[in-house]
Design a protein around this motif. Sequence first.
Motif, PDB file in Angstrom:
ATOM      1  N   ALA A 177       0.836  -1.205   0.000  1.00  0.00           N
ATOM      2  CA  ALA A 177       0.000   0.000   0.000  1.00  0.00           C
ATOM      3  C   ALA A 177       0.866   1.249   0.000  1.00  0.00           C
ATOM      4  N   LYS A 178       1.934   1.255   0.779  1.00  0.00           N
ATOM      5  CA  LYS A 178       2.829   2.407   0.812  1.00  0.00           C
ATOM      6  C   LYS A 178       3.612   2.550  -0.500  1.00  0.00           C
ATOM      7  N   ARG A 179       4.004   1.427  -1.096  1.00  0.00           N
ATOM      8  CA  ARG A 179       4.690   1.506  -2.395  1.00  0.00           C
ATOM      9  C   ARG A 179       3.831   2.207  -3.440  1.00  0.00           C
ATOM     10  N   MET A 180       2.524   1.969  -3.374  1.00  0.00           N
ATOM     11  CA  MET A 180       1.640   2.524  -4.391  1.00  0.00           C
ATOM     12  C   MET A 180       1.568   4.044  -4.354  1.00  0.00           C
ATOM     13  N   ILE A 181       1.940   4.661  -3.221  1.00  0.00           N
ATOM     14  CA  ILE A 181       2.038   6.120  -3.197  1.00  0.00           C
ATOM     15  C   ILE A 181       3.068   6.585  -4.212  1.00  0.00           C
ATOM     16  N   ASP A 182       4.189   5.885  -4.289  1.00  0.00           N
ATOM     17  CA  ASP A 182       5.220   6.247  -5.264  1.00  0.00           C
ATOM     18  C   ASP A 182       4.682   6.135  -6.689  1.00  0.00           C
ATOM     19  N   ILE A 183       3.905   5.085  -6.962  1.00  0.00           N
ATOM     20  CA  ILE A 183       3.304   4.914  -8.292  1.00  0.00           C
ATOM     21  C   ILE A 183       2.337   6.054  -8.581  1.00  0.00           C
ATOM     22  N   GLN A 184       1.488   6.404  -7.605  1.00  0.00           N
ATOM     23  CA  GLN A 184       0.528   7.484  -7.808  1.00  0.00           C
ATOM     24  C   GLN A 184       1.226   8.822  -8.002  1.00  0.00           C
ATOM     25  N   ASN A 185       2.275   9.075  -7.226  1.00  0.00           N
ATOM     26  CA  ASN A 185       3.013  10.327  -7.391  1.00  0.00           C
ATOM     27  C   ASN A 185       3.539  10.467  -8.811  1.00  0.00           C
ATOM     28  N   ARG A 186       4.099   9.391  -9.345  1.00  0.00           N
ATOM     29  CA  ARG A 186       4.608   9.423 -10.717  1.00  0.00           C
ATOM     30  C   ARG A 186       3.476   9.671 -11.706  1.00  0.00           C
ATOM     31  N   GLY A 187       2.329   8.984 -11.475  1.00  0.00           N
ATOM     32  CA  GLY A 187       1.198   9.125 -12.373  1.00  0.00           C
ATOM     33  C   GLY A 187       0.634  10.533 -12.386  1.00  0.00           C
ATOM     34  N   TYR A 188       0.451  11.131 -11.215  1.00  0.00           N
ATOM     35  CA  TYR A 188      -0.077  12.499 -11.166  1.00  0.00           C
ATOM     36  C   TYR A 188       0.898  13.498 -11.788  1.00  0.00           C
ATOM     37  N   PHE A 189       2.196  13.226 -11.655  1.00  0.00           N
ATOM     38  CA  PHE A 189       3.176  14.119 -12.269  1.00  0.00           C
ATOM     39  C   PHE A 189       3.158  13.984 -13.792  1.00  0.00           C
ATOM     40  N   GLU A 190       3.168  12.748 -14.289  1.00  0.00           N
ATOM     41  CA  GLU A 190       3.238  12.542 -15.731  1.00  0.00           C
ATOM     42  C   GLU A 190       1.975  12.995 -16.448  1.00  0.00           C
ATOM     43  N   GLN A 191       0.792  12.760 -15.839  1.00  0.00           N
ATOM     44  CA  GLN A 191      -0.458  13.131 -16.498  1.00  0.00           C
ATOM     45  C   GLN A 191      -0.888  14.566 -16.228  1.00  0.00           C
ATOM     46  N   HIS A 192      -0.580  15.063 -15.019  1.00  0.00           N
ATOM     47  CA  HIS A 192      -1.130  16.363 -14.636  1.00  0.00           C
ATOM     48  C   HIS A 192      -0.081  17.358 -14.157  1.00  0.00           C
ATOM     49  N   GLY A 193       1.190  16.955 -14.099  1.00  0.00           N
ATOM     50  CA  GLY A 193       2.240  17.880 -13.675  1.00  0.00           C
ATOM     51  C   GLY A 193       2.252  18.164 -12.189  1.00  0.00           C
ATOM     52  N   CYS A 194       1.590  17.324 -11.400  1.00  0.00           N
ATOM     53  CA  CYS A 194       1.508  17.550  -9.949  1.00  0.00           C
ATOM     54  C   CYS A 194       2.865  17.297  -9.289  1.00  0.00           C
ATOM     55  N   ARG A 195       3.233  18.171  -8.365  1.00  0.00           N
ATOM     56  CA  ARG A 195       4.497  18.029  -7.649  1.00  0.00           C
ATOM     57  C   ARG A 195       4.230  17.287  -6.340  1.00  0.00           C
ATOM     58  N   PHE A 196       3.953  15.984  -6.476  1.00  0.00           N
ATOM     59  CA  PHE A 196       3.729  15.125  -5.314  1.00  0.00           C
ATOM     60  C   PHE A 196       4.976  14.259  -5.126  1.00  0.00           C
ATOM     61  N   THR A 197       5.443  14.132  -3.898  1.00  0.00           N
ATOM     62  CA  THR A 197       6.646  13.352  -3.614  1.00  0.00           C
ATOM     63  C   THR A 197       6.462  12.573  -2.320  1.00  0.00           C
ATOM     64  N   ALA A 198       7.500  11.880  -1.873  1.00  0.00           N
ATOM     65  CA  ALA A 198       7.406  11.076  -0.652  1.00  0.00           C
ATOM     66  C   ALA A 198       8.768  10.985   0.017  1.00  0.00           C
ATOM     67  N   VAL A 199       8.731  10.832   1.338  1.00  0.00           N
ATOM     68  CA  VAL A 199       9.947  10.570   2.105  1.00  0.00           C
ATOM     69  C   VAL A 199       9.877   9.149   2.653  1.00  0.00           C
ATOM     70  N   ILE A 200      11.055   8.575   2.898  1.00  0.00           N
ATOM     71  CA  ILE A 200      11.137   7.210   3.424  1.00  0.00           C
ATOM     72  C   ILE A 200      11.987   7.240   4.681  1.00  0.00           C
ATOM     73  N   PRO A 201      11.369   7.470   5.842  1.00  0.00           N
ATOM     74  CA  PRO A 201      12.151   7.427   7.086  1.00  0.00           C
ATOM     75  C   PRO A 201      12.460   5.985   7.473  1.00  0.00           C
ATOM     76  N   THR A 202      13.553   5.809   8.185  1.00  0.00           N
ATOM     77  CA  THR A 202      13.793   4.525   8.836  1.00  0.00           C
ATOM     78  C   THR A 202      12.944   4.494  10.115  1.00  0.00           C
ATOM     79  N   ASN A 203      13.222   3.597  11.045  1.00  0.00           N
ATOM     80  CA  ASN A 203      12.358   3.418  12.223  1.00  0.00           C
ATOM     81  C   ASN A 203      12.303   4.680  13.076  1.00  0.00           C
ATOM     82  N   VAL A 204      11.125   5.304  13.122  1.00  0.00           N
ATOM     83  CA  VAL A 204      10.942   6.565  13.839  1.00  0.00           C
ATOM     84  C   VAL A 204      10.549   6.284  15.288  1.00  0.00           C
TER      85      VAL A 204
END
Length: 347
Positions: free
Chosen positions: A148-175
């Motif tokens: 489910a968390k991986r799919m955020i990366d897929i969606q971010n790419r999709g919104y950027f490629e289709q709509h130019g949205c500047r959506f990104t993600a961070v990957i923290p280690t154990n917080v």
Amino acid sequence: MTEAAGPVAKRILVTGGTGLVGNAIKKVVADGEGQPDEEWIFVSSRDADLTSAAETKALFEQHKPTHVIHLAAMVGGLFKNIRYNLDFWRRNIHINDNVLHSAYEMGVQKVVSCLSTCIFPDKTTYPIDESMIHNGPPHSSNFGYSYAKRMIDIQNRGYFEQHGCRFTAVIPTNVFGPDDNFNIEDGHVLPGLIHKVYLAKQTGSALTIWGTGKPRRQFIYSLGWVPLQWEGWGTTATLQEPSAPPQDLARLFLWVLREYDEVEPIILSVGEEEEVSIREAAEAIVEAMDFRGELVFDTSKADGQFKKTASNAKLRRYLPSFQFTPFRQAVKETCTWFTTNYANARK
């Protein structure tokens, strides 16, 4: 909600705003690291059910954010993940899709979502880096949450490629840190151990640690103790001294929101050399809480993934002088907070 002093140019909505990281961000903003033209809005599940598309859309229409930090998720420790992989998948997929699509529909300028190193393949080479997310299946113990968390990366790419949205993600280690969930059964390993040590000390019993204690983890503190000054949006962070003070995860989120322009995710982590075993983490807690009892390892319990050593080379290219609070100091501060706030802590 944090009101801006002058005209508002940036209205920042933080989902999961009352959790571990949300509270840490709220504190650094309240301590003076918010900008004059920023309005910060921290929301929780009490404000909207983000698994509902209608409630998510209504939340966005109410607050009209220009920027979003997306922290809301169904989360839990190893054993909760093992029991509820399907629930972790379904709830998080709904939450993430609703938040990102509402952000797109409202014309949000930037979204920073929070992923986890558990998204990386179980069978891989180390250290893992941002290019390796989709190279194989995650560990079977938490595949629902991980996919489910991986799919955020897929969606971010999709919104950027289709709509130019500047959506990104961070990957923290154990917080970890103040305001964590210290539930022994369903929480993450470090806060669960802190609670166990507290109870063992109160009752004079042995400390039982689930598993062998051999798995290794990189831990990142949610909130360092020295403020970081910013020159403003669109500029790099100015460190206060040649020997830069610790800043940790909450301040890294501010940097990503203001400065990091890539759609590709970025790992937020201490260095590979800072990785510790679960045994070593337990020993740090024992020292911090002055526990004098016996340590017992229950090897009938699962260890989970043995290691997921992450590279912070990309972060270092951007912020070469960035320093984290030393692990034992961060553990000591968290143990002190938990002991002081035991009655009201999440547990």
